[in-house]
Design a protein around this motif. Structure first.
Motif, short mmCIF file in Angstrom:
data_model
loop_
_atom_site.label_atom_id
_atom_site.label_comp_id
_atom_site.label_asym_id
_atom_site.label_seq_id
_atom_site.Cartn_x
_atom_site.Cartn_y
_atom_site.Cartn_z
N ARG A 162 0.83 -1.20 0.00
CA ARG A 162 0.00 0.00 0.00
C ARG A 162 0.87 1.26 0.00
NH1 ARG A 162 -2.92 -1.51 3.75
NH2 ARG A 162 -2.07 -0.34 5.52
N VAL A 163 1.97 1.24 0.74
CA VAL A 163 2.89 2.38 0.75
C VAL A 163 3.56 2.53 -0.61
CG1 VAL A 163 5.02 3.27 1.76
CG2 VAL A 163 3.26 2.29 3.23
N LEU A 164 3.97 1.42 -1.19
CA LEU A 164 4.59 1.46 -2.52
C LEU A 164 3.63 2.05 -3.55
CD1 LEU A 164 7.00 0.70 -4.33
CD2 LEU A 164 5.89 -1.52 -4.68
N ALA A 165 2.37 1.66 -3.49
CA ALA A 165 1.38 2.16 -4.44
C ALA A 165 1.11 3.64 -4.25
CB ALA A 165 0.07 1.36 -4.29
N ALA A 166 1.40 4.20 -3.04
CA ALA A 166 1.14 5.61 -2.77
C ALA A 166 2.20 6.51 -3.37
CB ALA A 166 1.06 5.84 -1.26
N LEU A 167 3.33 5.95 -3.81
CA LEU A 167 4.41 6.77 -4.38
C LEU A 167 4.15 7.03 -5.85
CD1 LEU A 167 7.40 5.03 -2.64
CD2 LEU A 167 7.12 7.50 -2.74
N PRO A 168 4.08 8.30 -6.28
CA PRO A 168 3.91 8.60 -7.70
C PRO A 168 5.11 8.13 -8.51
CG PRO A 168 3.41 10.50 -6.32
CD PRO A 168 4.08 9.49 -5.44
N ALA A 169 4.94 8.11 -9.83
CA ALA A 169 6.00 7.59 -10.69
C ALA A 169 7.18 8.54 -10.78
CB ALA A 169 5.45 7.32 -12.09
N GLY B 284 7.66 13.73 0.40
CA GLY B 284 7.88 13.62 1.82
C GLY B 284 7.08 12.50 2.46
N VAL B 285 7.53 12.13 3.69
CA VAL B 285 6.88 11.03 4.40
C VAL B 285 5.42 11.35 4.70
CG1 VAL B 285 6.86 9.71 6.55
CG2 VAL B 285 9.03 10.21 5.41
N GLY B 286 5.16 12.59 5.10
CA GLY B 286 3.79 12.94 5.45
C GLY B 286 2.86 12.80 4.26
N GLU B 287 3.29 13.24 3.07
CA GLU B 287 2.47 13.15 1.86
C GLU B 287 2.20 11.69 1.49
OE1 GLU B 287 2.71 14.56 -2.85
OE2 GLU B 287 4.27 15.16 -1.40
N ILE B 288 3.26 10.87 1.64
CA ILE B 288 3.12 9.46 1.31
C ILE B 288 2.18 8.77 2.29
CG2 ILE B 288 4.36 7.26 1.07
CD1 ILE B 288 6.84 8.94 0.29
N ALA B 289 2.30 9.13 3.59
CA ALA B 289 1.45 8.51 4.62
C ALA B 289 -0.01 8.81 4.37
CB ALA B 289 1.87 9.01 6.00
N ALA C 1 -1.24 6.74 1.49
CA ALA C 1 -1.33 5.31 1.81
C ALA C 1 -2.37 5.03 2.88
CB ALA C 1 0.03 4.79 2.27
N GLY C 2 -2.87 6.07 3.54
CA GLY C 2 -3.83 5.85 4.62
C GLY C 2 -3.18 5.20 5.82
N ALA C 3 -1.91 5.57 6.12
CA ALA C 3 -1.17 4.95 7.22
C ALA C 3 -0.57 6.04 8.08
CB ALA C 3 -0.06 4.05 6.65
N GLY C 4 -0.14 5.65 9.29
CA GLY C 4 0.52 6.57 10.18
C GLY C 4 1.92 6.89 9.71
N THR C 5 2.47 8.01 10.25
CA THR C 5 3.80 8.44 9.83
C THR C 5 4.87 7.42 10.20
OG1 THR C 5 3.15 10.76 10.05
CG2 THR C 5 5.52 10.28 10.00
N ASP C 6 4.83 6.96 11.44
CA ASP C 6 5.85 6.00 11.88
C ASP C 6 5.78 4.71 11.07
OD1 ASP C 6 6.69 7.81 13.76
OD2 ASP C 6 5.58 6.89 15.43
N ILE D 35 7.26 5.32 7.61
CA ILE D 35 8.73 5.36 7.61
C ILE D 35 9.29 3.94 7.65
CG2 ILE D 35 10.75 6.02 8.97
CD1 ILE D 35 9.19 8.54 9.83
N GLY D 36 8.72 3.10 8.52
CA GLY D 36 9.21 1.72 8.61
C GLY D 36 9.04 0.97 7.29
N ARG D 37 7.92 1.18 6.63
CA ARG D 37 7.67 0.49 5.36
C ARG D 37 8.59 1.02 4.25
NH1 ARG D 37 5.66 -4.14 6.91
NH2 ARG D 37 3.75 -3.90 8.16
N LEU D 38 8.88 2.32 4.29
CA LEU D 38 9.76 2.88 3.27
C LEU D 38 11.17 2.30 3.40
CD1 LEU D 38 8.58 6.60 3.29
CD2 LEU D 38 8.43 5.01 1.37
N TYR D 39 11.67 2.18 4.62
CA TYR D 39 12.99 1.56 4.80
C TYR D 39 12.98 0.09 4.37
CZ TYR D 39 15.24 5.55 7.02
OH TYR D 39 15.81 6.77 7.26
#
Length: 401
Positions: free
Chosen positions: A337-344, A349-354, A357-362, A365-369
């Motif tokens: 879900r986090v991967l799908a939230a990233l535009p091509a 920023g993390v906040g925009e991606i969160a 993705a409909g997820a919390g910031t923390d 961040i964990g999913r991005l790493y």
């Protein structure tokens, strides 16, 4: 072998001789003759026809057979007058290693009885194997004579694939798809049956002399017509009912709207057999008849495994078909879900991606790493963006903005 030259069975010689003689007198599939056999039997039917020729030698002239116009009856009598004795035909095919198989013989395929009054009078069989046993596990592969390279390839592939799976490939020995199916089965060292619209001692088309010889060596050549008889357009059409009745199902590979192969499929439908078609390009006239068959009555198949799944026994299933498994398909749902939230394009920023993705910031961040360790994303300062590899994986061709 009996004295009459047929396979040893419970069929009396007089009946075998009568049926063999009738193959010289009446055309295949004529239902009127089928009703005569049911009502009077083969011996009496022949006695009445021969009696009308004046050559039977009986003191009392037999009654004409019912259900036929006088001119048709006269034609039958004329044929009987010119026909050679059935003993001669039986001896002629015996010299080829062939035989005449009748209803009631141990080798007679019982599924031919489904044709009712159109059932063959008997079958002239050339080859060393048992027709009844082979017919129990057989599939017809038929199609256009003037087929494309695609039709040849599919006919051969189906023939070899079915043979490798222990199925007998039945076809008509014609140019095009028929020949490809036979050759595919022969190339796989499998079993194949050619059903001819002429005598089994003839080769038609003439260019298939070598192919027919190979079929005789490795399989069977069968036909309703007596030795020496030639094919006609109507006999090809009537031959198709035998192909359909012998087999568990019929596969059509390339057929135009007016195609004899579709006649085989229509007989299969009428007999309650499985009917299948191999699709082709929608722009191809030689596949138009197949597409119409699939739209109304047939089942689409693309290989031997799908054919066997339909006509075979319980558990003979084709493998599940699906596209390739991509790396993103193996991601846990939250990471996907986090991967799908990233535009091509571009870093975000993390906040925009969160938020996307409909997820919390923390959690984001964990999913991005996690995604970075797998090669899907990379960090640029305070932002994150997809790698080139991820762009190819996440977006289909033509979807990247």
């Amino acid at each position: 072998m009996t004295a009459a030259g047929g396979p040893a069975a419970g069929v009396p010689d007089a009946v075998r001789l009568a049926r063999a003689r009738l193959t010289r007198i009446v055309e295949p599939g004529w239902e009127v003759a089928g009703r005569w056999l049911c009502e009077f039997g083969a011996v009496e039917t022949v006695r009445r026809i021969d009696g009308a020729t004046g050559d039977a030698g009986g003191a009392e002239e037999p009654l004409p057979l019912p259900g036929v116009r006088p001119e048709r009856w006269a034609g039958l009598v004329a044929r009987a007058r010119e026909a050679p004795p059935p003993e001669r035909d039986l001896d002629r095919v015996a010299k080829l290693g062939a035989r005449f198989v009748c209803p009631g013989d141990a080798e007679w395929p019982g599924q031919l009885d489904d044709l009712g009054d159109a059932r063959p009078l008997g079958l002239w069989v050339r080859g060393g194997t048992n027709l009844r046993m082979w017919a129990l596990r057989s599939v017809a592969v038929v199609g256009a004579r003037a087929c494309t390279d695609y039709g040849v390839r599919m006919g051969a592939t189906l023939g070899s694939g079915l043979a490798e799976r222990g199925w007998v490939v039945v076809s008509g020995g014609a140019y095009g798809v028929d020949a490809a199916a036979h050759r595919g089965a022969l190339g796989a060292r499998g079993a194949t049956v050619a059903v001819l619209a002429c005598g089994v001692d003839r080769v038609y088309p003439r260019g298939h002399a070598q192919l027919i010889d190979r079929v005789v060596e490795q399989g069977l050549v069968v036909g309703e017509l007596p030795p020496g008889d030639h094919p006609t357009p109507s006999r090809f059409i009537l031959r198709n009912r035998v192909i359909a009745a012998l087999t568990r199902g019929t596969v059509v590979v390339e057929a135009a709207y007016r195609s004899g192969a579709l006649g085989t499929a229509r007989w299969a439908v009428r007999l309650g057999r499985h009917v299948m078609g191999v699709p082709g390009p929608v722009t191809s006239a030689v596949s138009a008849g197949v597409h119409e068959l699939l739209r109304k009555e047939g089942v689409l198949v693309t290989d031997a495994e799908e054919v066997v799944e339909l006509v075979g026994d319980m558990g003979e299933l084709a493998p599940e078909r699906r596209g390739p498994v991509l790396p993103r398909d193996l991601l846990p749902p939250d990471a996907a879900r986090v991967l799908a939230a990233l535009p091509a394009q571009g870093a975000h920023g993390v906040g925009e991606i969160a938020v996307a993705a409909g997820a919390g910031t923390d959690e984001t961040i964990g999913r991005l790493y996690e995604l970075r360790s797998l090669g899907f994303v990379e960090r640029h300062g305070d932002g994150w963006q997809l790698t080139r590899q991820a762009i190819r994986s996440v977006f289909s061709e033509g979807e990247v903005p």
